[in-house]
Design a protein around this motif. Structure first.
Motif, PDB file in Angstrom:
ATOM      1  N   PHE A 151       2.893   0.950  -3.920  1.00  0.00           N
ATOM      2  CA  PHE A 151       2.140   1.123  -5.081  1.00  0.00           C
ATOM      3  C   PHE A 151       0.811   1.813  -4.527  1.00  0.00           C
ATOM      4  CE2 PHE A 151       4.652  -2.692  -6.590  1.00  0.00           C
ATOM      5  CZ  PHE A 151       5.116  -2.145  -7.630  1.00  0.00           C
ATOM      6  N   ALA A 152       0.881   3.029  -4.321  1.00  0.00           N
ATOM      7  CA  ALA A 152      -0.175   3.886  -4.011  1.00  0.00           C
ATOM      8  C   ALA A 152      -1.601   3.743  -4.461  1.00  0.00           C
ATOM      9  CB  ALA A 152       0.011   5.291  -3.502  1.00  0.00           C
ATOM     10  N   ARG A 153      -1.297   3.482  -6.009  1.00  0.00           N
ATOM     11  CA  ARG A 153      -2.686   3.546  -6.991  1.00  0.00           C
ATOM     12  C   ARG A 153      -3.240   2.266  -6.783  1.00  0.00           C
ATOM     13  NH1 ARG A 153       0.439   5.838 -11.611  1.00  0.00           N
ATOM     14  NH2 ARG A 153      -0.285   4.231 -12.745  1.00  0.00           N
ATOM     15  N   PRO A 154      -4.688   2.076  -6.591  1.00  0.00           N
ATOM     16  CA  PRO A 154      -5.071   0.906  -6.596  1.00  0.00           C
ATOM     17  C   PRO A 154      -5.135   0.316  -7.728  1.00  0.00           C
ATOM     18  CG  PRO A 154      -6.791   2.869  -5.814  1.00  0.00           C
ATOM     19  CD  PRO A 154      -5.301   3.394  -6.227  1.00  0.00           C
ATOM     20  N   VAL A 155      -4.985   0.869  -8.842  1.00  0.00           N
ATOM     21  CA  VAL A 155      -4.850   0.006 -10.097  1.00  0.00           C
ATOM     22  C   VAL A 155      -3.620  -1.003 -10.138  1.00  0.00           C
ATOM     23  CG1 VAL A 155      -4.587   0.248 -12.520  1.00  0.00           C
ATOM     24  CG2 VAL A 155      -6.325   1.637 -11.619  1.00  0.00           C
ATOM     25  N   LEU A 156      -2.646  -0.569  -9.577  1.00  0.00           N
ATOM     26  CA  LEU A 156      -1.339  -1.150  -9.807  1.00  0.00           C
ATOM     27  C   LEU A 156      -1.429  -2.423  -8.603  1.00  0.00           C
ATOM     28  CD1 LEU A 156       1.341   1.936  -9.732  1.00  0.00           C
ATOM     29  CD2 LEU A 156       0.376   0.596 -11.576  1.00  0.00           C
ATOM     30  N   ARG A 157      -2.037  -2.134  -7.633  1.00  0.00           N
ATOM     31  CA  ARG A 157      -2.154  -3.132  -6.792  1.00  0.00           C
ATOM     32  C   ARG A 157      -2.984  -4.263  -7.390  1.00  0.00           C
ATOM     33  NH1 ARG A 157      -2.810   1.137  -2.885  1.00  0.00           N
ATOM     34  NH2 ARG A 157      -4.841   0.783  -2.525  1.00  0.00           N
TER      35      ARG A 157
ATOM     36  N   SER B 154       4.525   1.815 -13.116  1.00  0.00           N
ATOM     37  CA  SER B 154       3.540   0.893 -13.854  1.00  0.00           C
ATOM     38  C   SER B 154       4.224  -0.355 -14.609  1.00  0.00           C
ATOM     39  CB  SER B 154       2.955   1.770 -15.211  1.00  0.00           C
ATOM     40  OG  SER B 154       2.094   0.939 -15.966  1.00  0.00           O
TER      41      SER B 154
ATOM     42  N   GLU C 183       0.857  -1.441   0.062  1.00  0.00           N
ATOM     43  CA  GLU C 183      -0.124   0.001  -0.086  1.00  0.00           C
ATOM     44  C   GLU C 183       0.785   1.337  -0.040  1.00  0.00           C
ATOM     45  OE1 GLU C 183      -0.593  -2.512   2.357  1.00  0.00           O
ATOM     46  OE2 GLU C 183      -2.488  -3.264   1.118  1.00  0.00           O
TER      47      GLU C 183
END
Length: 193
Positions: A102-108, A136, A99
């Motif tokens: 990779f702060a962006r939810p799409v990457l997680r 990315s 978390e």
């Protein structure tokens, strides 16, 4: 070398094959007797006890001394070294929680896709180190590494991951800049005068 070829030719001419039946072939076995082979069951008995590849060896997990599976994932310019072991779903990237890295939810979501496809969500702990590229590309590299490590840990998962395209390295990379151009393909602004 020429002598060896002549010896082989002479041996081949001295041992003619007798063709009494159109559907069978005469074969010399280890005992020296010529047996007639009509179908595959006769062939296996004629060949005797030859060692074949054991399918259980092919499906054995590849683990290190700590019981982890290792794989390397790549995407664009990013390279990820991934280790997985049974656990409760903790993912650490370069020593930080997923978390935070990779702060962006799409990457997680991208990283979690291999586990969703094979229904192993929250069953493995993942430790990985990623270098190169942007976030990315790094997320794609981690996904590729997790997929390969899952196959190393559970080889029976390979068909599902292969069908989803997770084991294929995405070969798309940035095209290089060419001389006489502003970018890879973009020309300089045209000036009529």
């Amino acid at each position: 070398m020429v002598d060896e070829l002549k010896k082989q030719e002479s041996l081949a001419s001295e041992t003619p094959l007798e063709d009494t039946n159109a559907g069978s072939t005469s074969v010399k076995t280890e005992s020296g007797a010529g047996d007639k082979i009509g179908d595959f069951s006769d062939l296996s008995s004629a060949l005797g006890d030859q060692k074949t590849a054991d399918s259980s060896d092919l499906l054995a997990p590849q683990l290190d001394k700590q019981g982890r599976a290792y794989a390397t994932g790549k995407r664009k310019n990013a390279v990820a070294r991934v280790w997985i072991k049974p656990g409760n779903g903790v993912v650490k990237v370069n020593g930080r929680e997923i978390e935070r890295y990779f702060a962006r939810p799409v990457l997680r979501m991208v990283i979690d896709q291999p586990f969703q496809v094979v229904a192993r969500h929250k069953q493995y702990d993942v430790t990985c180190t990623v270098t190169g590229g942007g976030l990315s590309g790094q997320a794609g590299a981690v996904r590729h590494g997790i997929s390969k490590a899952l196959v190393n840990f559970e080889p029976t998962l390979r068909p599902a991951l292969k069908q989803g395209g997770f084991l294929t390295r995405d070969s798309r990379v940035v095209e290089r800049k060419k001389y006489g151009k502003r970018k890879a393909r973009r020309s300089f602004q045209f000036s009529k005068r």
